[in-house]
Design a protein around this motif. Structure first.
Motif, PDB file in Angstrom:
ATOM      1  N   ILE A  49       0.961   7.753   3.832  1.00  8.10           N
ATOM      2  CA  ILE A  49       0.930   6.441   4.528  1.00  8.10           C
ATOM      3  C   ILE A  49       2.320   5.979   5.249  1.00  8.10           C
ATOM      4  N   SER A  50       3.349   6.257   4.054  1.00  2.00           N
ATOM      5  CA  SER A  50       4.660   5.699   4.648  1.00  2.00           C
ATOM      6  C   SER A  50       5.120   6.686   5.770  1.00  2.00           C
ATOM      7  N   ASN A  51       4.752   7.935   5.530  1.00  2.00           N
ATOM      8  CA  ASN A  51       5.358   9.049   6.193  1.00  2.00           C
ATOM      9  C   ASN A  51       4.549   8.936   7.714  1.00  2.00           C
ATOM     10  N   THR A  52       3.515   8.521   7.851  1.00  2.00           N
ATOM     11  CA  THR A  52       2.588   8.731   9.021  1.00  2.00           C
ATOM     12  C   THR A  52       2.263   7.276   9.802  1.00  2.00           C
ATOM     13  N   ILE A  53       1.565   6.649   9.166  1.00  2.00           N
ATOM     14  CA  ILE A  53       1.095   5.353   9.579  1.00  2.00           C
ATOM     15  C   ILE A  53       2.185   4.063   9.755  1.00  2.00           C
ATOM     16  N   SER A  54       2.771   3.942   8.653  1.00  2.00           N
ATOM     17  CA  SER A  54       3.708   2.842   8.290  1.00  2.00           C
ATOM     18  C   SER A  54       4.501   2.636   9.249  1.00  2.00           C
ATOM     19  N   PRO A  55       5.407   3.521   9.444  1.00  2.00           N
ATOM     20  CA  PRO A  55       6.339   3.489  10.790  1.00  2.00           C
ATOM     21  C   PRO A  55       5.852   2.950  11.939  1.00  2.00           C
ATOM     22  N   VAL A  56       4.746   3.432  12.411  1.00  2.00           N
ATOM     23  CA  VAL A  56       4.269   3.013  13.638  1.00  2.00           C
ATOM     24  C   VAL A  56       3.776   1.647  13.601  1.00  2.00           C
ATOM     25  N   LEU A  57       3.086   1.077  12.575  1.00  2.00           N
ATOM     26  CA  LEU A  57       2.686  -0.184  12.373  1.00  2.00           C
ATOM     27  C   LEU A  57       3.969  -1.115  12.308  1.00  2.00           C
ATOM     28  N   ALA A  58       4.695  -0.566  11.655  1.00  2.00           N
ATOM     29  CA  ALA A  58       6.225  -1.455  11.422  1.00  2.00           C
ATOM     30  C   ALA A  58       6.824  -1.586  12.951  1.00  2.00           C
ATOM     31  N   ARG A  59       6.899  -0.786  13.647  1.00  2.00           N
ATOM     32  CA  ARG A  59       7.509  -0.804  15.043  1.00  2.00           C
ATOM     33  C   ARG A  59       6.783  -2.070  15.667  1.00  2.00           C
ATOM     34  N   LEU A  60       5.270  -1.842  15.776  1.00  2.00           N
ATOM     35  CA  LEU A  60       4.376  -2.760  16.384  1.00  2.00           C
ATOM     36  C   LEU A  60       4.495  -4.106  15.837  1.00  2.00           C
ATOM     37  N   MET A  61       4.747  -4.214  14.713  1.00  2.00           N
ATOM     38  CA  MET A  61       4.659  -5.655  13.910  1.00  2.00           C
ATOM     39  C   MET A  61       6.030  -6.320  13.989  1.00  2.00           C
ATOM     40  N   TRP A  62       7.023  -5.779  14.354  1.00  2.00           N
ATOM     41  CA  TRP A  62       8.290  -6.351  14.121  1.00  2.00           C
ATOM     42  C   TRP A  62       8.458  -7.450  14.878  1.00  2.00           C
ATOM     43  N   VAL A  81       0.862  -1.521   0.025  1.00  2.00           N
ATOM     44  CA  VAL A  81       0.039  -0.175  -0.047  1.00  2.00           C
ATOM     45  C   VAL A  81       0.828   1.286  -0.010  1.00  2.00           C
ATOM     46  N   PRO A  82       1.858   1.125   0.704  1.00  2.00           N
ATOM     47  CA  PRO A  82       2.853   2.616   0.989  1.00  2.00           C
ATOM     48  C   PRO A  82       3.322   3.084  -0.812  1.00  2.00           C
ATOM     49  N   ALA A  83       3.057   2.059  -1.545  1.00  2.00           N
ATOM     50  CA  ALA A  83       3.890   2.245  -2.953  1.00  2.00           C
ATOM     51  C   ALA A  83       3.009   3.012  -3.685  1.00  2.00           C
ATOM     52  N   ILE A  84       1.674   3.131  -3.519  1.00  2.00           N
ATOM     53  CA  ILE A  84       0.728   3.841  -4.275  1.00  2.00           C
ATOM     54  C   ILE A  84       0.993   5.331  -4.436  1.00  2.00           C
ATOM     55  N   PRO A  85       1.074   5.702  -5.386  1.00  2.00           N
ATOM     56  CA  PRO A  85       1.156   7.321  -5.564  1.00  2.00           C
ATOM     57  C   PRO A  85       0.426   8.056  -4.637  1.00  2.00           C
ATOM     58  N   VAL A  86       1.031   9.053  -4.115  1.00  2.00           N
ATOM     59  CA  VAL A  86       0.394  10.062  -3.094  1.00  2.00           C
ATOM     60  C   VAL A  86      -0.021   9.637  -1.909  1.00  2.00           C
ATOM     61  N   LEU A  87      -0.987   8.700  -2.172  1.00  2.00           N
ATOM     62  CA  LEU A  87      -1.592   8.202  -1.064  1.00  2.00           C
ATOM     63  C   LEU A  87      -0.490   7.303  -0.024  1.00  2.00           C
TER      64      LEU A  87
END
Length: 336
Positions: free
Chosen positions: A192-205, A182-188
């Motif tokens: 996502i990659s600058n806001t939600i993804s890092p948070v989720l990535a830490r939780l799911m690590w 999903v973070p590869a989708i243009p614009v959206l």
């Protein structure tokens, strides 16, 4: 007028919610940017840089002897190969060059283009040329196995032999890649990659580690891997792009496998939970001169859990190459 006042009063809370959400996203993006900069300061580069076609590539070079190019998989960086001990082991015999691939570690990944296996193969060919390397054994792990294949088919004179580890070679249904892409989708995707993804990535690590290392436990030597670097927005975006293109790129690459003529050892864990070992077995059946090494009880991260076996695969390719140079008519016997 009453209807107008009602509509106006209901509109205000909606505007407030949207405005509040925007402020929250902006604040989250700012925090993630600061955390990324902190991660880069805490994990300074250990190697050198080379600029190739507008890409600033970070690489580590160790040892002397026959050149050996090491390419890490999706989502990781040089530190994966370093912490595994593979670079140190290989440097005892070979001139080892390990790159942070574009967008990972300390290497840049210019926007506006596609960074598929072919594009990265062309980039690394030019980088090796700049380093004075005309011929090398190439080891690609996971996603980078497709880059190793692209080097072999697009620049065969460069590749002395191939070690393909835990690779994905043929397109299959991979619904598990939908969310990571999903973070590869243009614009959206940028939002996502600058806001939600890092948070989720830490939780799911922790869950991710159990999947990629399982059924084996995560080895202690991996503890020093810089998680904070892996969950930076820029690296998550690069990882999402590679997740999104994995299936179609495997489909395109599968049409070229029979062109590979140099020595090849394919190695994979029998119990890989990320990529079915049958991917490696099928490639072996297609390329008659290849050799297949299936590691019982091993998962996807064999460079970490089965470093000796992976190093033995490198030595095997090197030995086959020497034998072939002495006797070009020699037929390489494939291990079934």
């Amino acid at each position: 007028m009453a209807l107008s006042r009602t509509s106006s009063s209901s509109f205000r809370p909606a505007v407030a919610v949207v405005a509040g959400g925007a402020v929250l996203l902006a604040a989250t993006a700012l925090v993630n940017r600061q955390l990324a900069r902190k991660a880069e300061r805490a994990n300074p580069h250990r190697g050198k840089f080379i600029d190739v076609d507008g890409v600033r590539l970070h690489y580590v070079e160790r040892g002397s002897g026959r050149p050996l190019l090491l390419l890490h998989g999706n989502g990781t960086m040089i530190e994966d190969l370093q912490s595994s001990g593979l670079i140190d082991r290989a440097a005892e015999k070979y001139r080892v060059i390990a790159f942070d691939r574009p967008g990972f570690g300390h290497s840049s990944r210019p926007r506006g283009g596609v960074w598929g296996p072919n594009e990265q193969a062309d980039l690394f060919r030019k980088a090796l040329e700049r380093l004075g390397i005309q011929r090398a054994i190439v080891l690609g792990h996971s996603w980078a196995a497709l880059i190793a294949v692209a080097l072999a088919t697009r620049h065969p004179a460069l590749v002395e032999g191939l070690v393909l580890a835990s690779g994905y070679y043929f397109p299959t249904s991979r619904l598990d890649l939908a969310a990571p892409s999903v973070p590869a989708i243009p614009v959206l995707g940028d939002v996502i990659s600058n806001t939600i993804s890092p948070v989720l990535a830490r939780l799911m690590w922790p869950t991710l580690l159990r999947k990629v290392f399982g059924p084996q436990p995560v080895p202690g030597k991996f503890a020093g891997f810089p998680v904070e670097m892996a969950v930076r927005p820029s690296q998550l975006h690069a990882s999402a792009e590679e997740s999104a293109m994995m299936v179609p790129m495997a489909g395109a690459a599968s049409k070229t496998y029979r062109e590979i003529k140099m020595p090849m050892v394919i190695i994979a864990g029998e119990d890989d939970r990320l990529i079915d070992v049958e991917q490696s077995a099928r490639l072996h059946r297609m390329i008659s001169h290849s050799r297949l090494r299936r590691i019982a009880g091993a998962g996807h991260m064999i460079q970490q859990t089965n470093t000796s076996e992976l190093m033995a695969a490198v030595d095997e390719v090197a030995s086959i190459s020497v034998q072939g140079a002495r006797d070009p008519a020699r037929v390489i016997t494939a291990d079934r």
